[in-house]
Design a protein around this motif. Sequence first.
Motif, PDB file in Angstrom:
ATOM      1  N   ILE A 182       0.837  -1.202   0.000  1.00  0.00           N
ATOM      2  CA  ILE A 182       0.000   0.000   0.000  1.00  0.00           C
ATOM      3  C   ILE A 182       0.872   1.251   0.000  1.00  0.00           C
ATOM      4  O   ILE A 182       0.620   2.202  -0.751  1.00  0.00           O
ATOM      5  N   ALA A 183       1.902   1.249   0.826  1.00  0.00           N
ATOM      6  CA  ALA A 183       2.799   2.404   0.880  1.00  0.00           C
ATOM      7  C   ALA A 183       3.452   2.646  -0.473  1.00  0.00           C
ATOM      8  O   ALA A 183       3.589   3.797  -0.920  1.00  0.00           O
ATOM      9  N   ARG A 184       3.840   1.574  -1.149  1.00  0.00           N
ATOM     10  CA  ARG A 184       4.468   1.715  -2.465  1.00  0.00           C
ATOM     11  C   ARG A 184       3.482   2.275  -3.484  1.00  0.00           C
ATOM     12  O   ARG A 184       3.828   3.166  -4.274  1.00  0.00           O
ATOM     13  N   ALA A 185       2.249   1.776  -3.465  1.00  0.00           N
ATOM     14  CA  ALA A 185       1.249   2.257  -4.411  1.00  0.00           C
ATOM     15  C   ALA A 185       0.969   3.739  -4.199  1.00  0.00           C
ATOM     16  O   ALA A 185       0.851   4.512  -5.164  1.00  0.00           O
ATOM     17  N   VAL A 186       0.868   4.156  -2.939  1.00  0.00           N
ATOM     18  CA  VAL A 186       0.623   5.570  -2.636  1.00  0.00           C
ATOM     19  C   VAL A 186       1.809   6.421  -3.071  1.00  0.00           C
ATOM     20  O   VAL A 186       1.651   7.494  -3.664  1.00  0.00           O
ATOM     21  N   ALA A 187       3.019   5.942  -2.800  1.00  0.00           N
ATOM     22  CA  ALA A 187       4.213   6.711  -3.149  1.00  0.00           C
ATOM     23  C   ALA A 187       4.371   6.871  -4.651  1.00  0.00           C
ATOM     24  O   ALA A 187       4.776   7.940  -5.140  1.00  0.00           O
ATOM     25  N   GLU A 188       4.046   5.835  -5.418  1.00  0.00           N
ATOM     26  CA  GLU A 188       4.311   5.863  -6.853  1.00  0.00           C
ATOM     27  C   GLU A 188       3.122   6.350  -7.686  1.00  0.00           C
ATOM     28  O   GLU A 188       3.317   7.052  -8.676  1.00  0.00           O
ATOM     29  N   ALA A 189       1.914   5.972  -7.295  1.00  0.00           N
ATOM     30  CA  ALA A 189       0.738   6.359  -8.078  1.00  0.00           C
ATOM     31  C   ALA A 189       0.003   7.538  -7.471  1.00  0.00           C
ATOM     32  O   ALA A 189      -0.768   8.214  -8.164  1.00  0.00           O
ATOM     33  N   GLY A 190       0.205   7.786  -6.178  1.00  0.00           N
ATOM     34  CA  GLY A 190      -0.471   8.875  -5.489  1.00  0.00           C
ATOM     35  C   GLY A 190      -1.625   8.370  -4.646  1.00  0.00           C
ATOM     36  O   GLY A 190      -2.327   7.424  -5.024  1.00  0.00           O
ATOM     37  N   ALA A 191      -1.837   9.001  -3.501  1.00  0.00           N
ATOM     38  CA  ALA A 191      -2.902   8.574  -2.591  1.00  0.00           C
ATOM     39  C   ALA A 191      -4.281   8.695  -3.218  1.00  0.00           C
ATOM     40  O   ALA A 191      -5.206   7.962  -2.850  1.00  0.00           O
ATOM     41  N   GLU A 192      -4.431   9.615  -4.181  1.00  0.00           N
ATOM     42  CA  GLU A 192      -5.717   9.821  -4.848  1.00  0.00           C
ATOM     43  C   GLU A 192      -6.119   8.641  -5.717  1.00  0.00           C
ATOM     44  O   GLU A 192      -7.249   8.572  -6.193  1.00  0.00           O
ATOM     45  N   ARG A 193      -5.202   7.695  -5.912  1.00  0.00           N
ATOM     46  CA  ARG A 193      -5.457   6.584  -6.839  1.00  0.00           C
ATOM     47  C   ARG A 193      -5.552   5.241  -6.135  1.00  0.00           C
ATOM     48  O   ARG A 193      -5.593   4.201  -6.806  1.00  0.00           O
ATOM     49  N   VAL A 194      -5.614   5.236  -4.809  1.00  0.00           N
ATOM     50  CA  VAL A 194      -5.670   3.995  -4.042  1.00  0.00           C
ATOM     51  C   VAL A 194      -6.968   3.983  -3.232  1.00  0.00           C
ATOM     52  O   VAL A 194      -7.284   4.953  -2.555  1.00  0.00           O
TER      53      VAL A 194
END
Length: 234
Positions: A179-191
């Motif tokens: 989850i941290a990786r997804a937020v860091a790379e794609a942005g919190a708006e996309r998770v």
Amino acid sequence: MTGDFEAYLGSDGSVAELLKLEDDAGIEMVVLMPAIETRPANELVIQASKESERIIPCACVNPNLGQEAYDEFERLVRDRGMKGLKLMSPRHGYLISSEVCDPLMEMAASLDVPVTVHSQGTPAHPLEIAELAGRHPHVPIIMDHMGHRYWVEQAIQAALLRDNIFLGTTIASFEPGTIARAVAEAGAERVVFGSNAPTAYPDLAVESIRRAGLEDRALELVLGDNLARIYKLG
């Protein structure tokens, strides 16, 4: 607002049981889907949604049924109040990037509802989902499981390629680093948070995400604000 983009009724079909699980997690709104069968029991979900304003009913249809599926989806949204669509290509036996999905995606765009898409390897690989998303850029797509676990990198690539793809935390939430990786790379708006309740416990999934070390605003987005935006919840 807090919300769960994917849950199902338990074995006894109890709305109260499901909502108790969501209460334990501090989740207010829940998108409810039917069990994946050749002809999913969408009417059961509609009946369940009448028991609580917290339930957002989401349809599932099998595109291999052709016009029958298209007509059912349109009726479920226009006449029965369902708010979205779930596509489950491995269970229904089609490639998610194939043209069999296009009529349903076009209808979703016309009806202005989001689509949740199961992800794994082929026939539901994240980059195959990206291909579908590219043909239907005006349809918000929640990628269930965000490719977990072997295709997380490709899921993030898909979100970076397509602005209309959101990464769903179902199952993946139990590995906070994902989850941290997804937020860091794609942005919190996309998770977007999802639990897969009742086969997974929402409170454990939320606690796992809370341990991912996200900033407060990112946590708010993941646990509900993004879902509110996707489903246009006030």
